[in-house]
Design an enzyme around this catalytic site. Structure first.
Site, short mmCIF file in Angstrom:
data_model
loop_
_atom_site.label_atom_id
_atom_site.label_comp_id
_atom_site.label_asym_id
_atom_site.label_seq_id
_atom_site.Cartn_x
_atom_site.Cartn_y
_atom_site.Cartn_z
N LYS A 173 -7.07 -7.75 10.46
CA LYS A 173 -5.48 -8.03 10.28
C LYS A 173 -4.82 -7.64 11.51
CE LYS A 173 -1.89 -6.80 6.55
NZ LYS A 173 -1.88 -6.29 5.64
N SER A 215 0.11 -8.94 1.69
CA SER A 215 0.43 -9.36 2.83
C SER A 215 -0.93 -9.71 3.83
CB SER A 215 1.16 -8.13 3.72
OG SER A 215 0.58 -7.10 3.91
N SER A 220 -1.58 -4.95 -0.92
CA SER A 220 -1.74 -6.04 0.07
C SER A 220 -3.43 -6.45 0.41
CB SER A 220 -1.01 -5.80 1.45
OG SER A 220 -0.04 -6.18 1.38
N1 GLN Z 1 3.68 -6.78 -1.38
C1 GLN Z 1 3.91 -5.35 -1.26
C2 GLN Z 1 5.13 -5.46 -0.10
O1 GLN Z 1 5.98 -6.06 -0.07
C3 GLN Z 1 2.80 -4.68 -0.79
C4 GLN Z 1 2.76 -4.79 0.74
C5 GLN Z 1 1.40 -4.10 1.12
O2 GLN Z 1 0.66 -3.69 0.56
N2 GLN Z 1 1.48 -4.14 2.58
O3 GLN Z 1 5.63 -4.15 -0.05
#
Ligand code: GLN
Length: 477
Positions: free
Chosen positions: A78, A153, A177
């Site tokens: 990532k 994400s 994410s």
């Molecule tokens: N979808 C969640 C957010 O927008 C989690 C994101 C993540 O785990 N990095 O914060």
């Protein structure tokens, strides 16, 4: 046989028997990325030295050296995890030209075990999002249905694994994410206990919640990756010195008598019927196979989203203060004094969602509102954690859907609140610092459903034990 379909453990056998070289595999993955990733867009960059690195591994194998558990295996990373010499953009314009001068600890660890870093994957900017639509460089598509999002994400990492454009990937999970995109792309994703994996070299979103973890094609590969990346690191004072067992020893075990908790609050109104039914179907099968099912309650579940979005944005607003046009990446051309340089750099470099979160985080930390929001949220976080502690006095694992719905279409959740609600079943795990895994639990049409398993702190062994058991049942089903 298409080698790209293989799991890490299958590929490794071929490499060990010298039936295939790491160079051949690496070249094949790169040409597959060139052909198919134009459409999927799971990668932001490919490692220009990948083939050269594979050559070195092949030479060492030829000399009979032990080249490690991931010897010659292409792994995707990532784009918020630092790899020396490769870009680390966080899918943001502000870091477009940032090349970190060092490796994250997880990168040193997987390279030491012979992995080939194949490239950096797309994500929501700074990991803010649940669909990878927030990338400054354009969205990733779900390889199982190109009209739909891959989740986020870590959407690029999950899509790359699902489309066989790598053999495994690393993602980061602050509120879901790793697990949510794994669920949307039909692969396995594990978020380790807070402190289990070093965060050194992970570009911080919310430091009290972030964890790096693997996204893989099956549970065995997850166990292999966990064996490599876990453990205490001098460079991360929040990493914990708890012995790392051999997680592959927990595969294919008998789990009769194990108590599974099913929390009422995770089967609520608003969850897609088809998703609920799939999970319940699997749970009932587990009961037939000797597990004990118990209904439980996690009474503070409903506050999770509010608490998460207060604490995560508060921490993010502070972590992102470092992007000021001086130390890293992008700097505006449009300024005549220092203040203007800061303001215009940040104004031009960050997307709308990033600005929204910085403003929200700054607001909840401001002196007039700190007690009403930030402090209150910290207190409720403690209650959410306590819910789990109480529940684990009665059950060994908790099973829930990973997400309340099937993968959604692009543009379906332009309203931020709607998007935030898709994290409803994942954020509390981060707030409590617990480990959890998402594994495929069948599909509705061609769309996958993810099943989430949660265990007490540092019980990733049990997570893998139960996940492996359910996975082998699903294969036979
Ligand atoms: N979808 C969640 C957010 O927008 C989690 C994101 C993540 O785990 N990095 O914060």
């Amino acid at each position: 046989m298409d080698i790209l379909n293989l799991k890490i453990w299958e590929l490794k056998t071929l490499i060990e028997r010298k039936e295939i070289s790491s160079v051949e595999i690496t070249e094949k993955v790169i040409s597959e990325i060139e052909n198919r990733d134009k459409e999927i867009h799971s990668y932001l960059s490919v490692n220009p030295r990948a083939v050269q690195e594979a050559e070195e591994i092949d030479k060492r194998i030829a000399r009979g050296e032990d080249t490690g558990i991931l010897s010659g295996v292409p792994v995707a990373i990532k784009d918020n995890i630092c790899v020396k010499g490769l870009p680390a953009t966080c899918a943001s314009k502000i870091l477009e030209n940032f090349f970190p001068p060092y490796n994250a600890t997880v990168i040193d660890k997987i390279k030491k075990q012979g992995a080939i870093i194949i490239g950096k994957t797309n994500m929501d900017e700074f990991a803010f999002g649940s669909s990878t639509e927030n990338s400054a460089f354009g969205p990733t598509k779900n390889p199982l249905d190109l009209q739909r999002v891959p989740g986020g994400s870590s959407g690029g990492s999950a899509a790359a694994v699902s489309a066989n454009l790598c053999f495994a990937a690393l993602g980061s999970d602050t509120g879901g994410s790793i697990r949510q995109p794994a669920s949307f792309c039909g692969v396995v994703g594990l978020k380790p206990t807070y402190g289990r994996v070093s965060r050194y070299g992970l570009i911080a979103f919310a430091s009290s919640l972030d964890q790096i973890g693997p996204i893989t094609k099956d549970v065995r590969d997850t166990a292999i990756m966990m064996n490599v990346i876990c453990g205490r690191d001098e460079n991360d004072s929040t990493s914990v010195d708890v012995t790392v067992p051999d997680y592959t020893g927990f595969l294919n075990r008998e789990v009769k008598g194990l108590k599974i908790g099913i929390p009422d609050e995770y089967f609520i109104e608003g969850t897609d019927r088809a998703v609920k039914d799939k999970i319940i179907e699997v749970v009932e099968k587990m009961e037939d196979m000797g597990m004990v099912i118990k209904k439980i309650s996690l009474p503070h579940t409903q506050y999770g989203i509010a608490v998460y979005y207060i604490l995560a944005t508060a921490e993010a607003s502070s972590n992102l203060a470092r992007f000021d046009g001086v130390k890293y990446g992008y700097r505006t051309d449009d300024y005549t004094n220092l203040y203007q340089m800061y303001v215009n750099t940040r104004g031009e470099g960050f997307s709308k969602e990033v600005k929204r979160r910085i403003i929200l985080g700054t607001f909840v930390l401001s002196s007039g509102y700190y007690e009403a929001y930030y402090l209150k949220a910290q207190k409720v976080r403690a209650l959410i954690k306590k819910d789990f502690t109480e529940a684990f006095k009665e059950v060994d694992v908790i099973i829930t859907p990973t997400t309340p719905e099937l993968p959604f279409k692009f543009g379906e959740k332009t309203e931020p609140l709607k998007m935030y609600l898709s994290d409803i079943f994942t954020v509390n795990v981060n707030l409590a610092g617990l480990p959890a895994i998402s594994i495929p639990a069948g599909s509705v049409g061609n769309l996958p459903v993810g099943l989430q398993i949660i265990t007490p702190h540092f019980r990733e062994d049990r997570l893998i034990e139960v996940a492996s058991f359910i996975e082998s049942y699903m294969k036979g089903a």
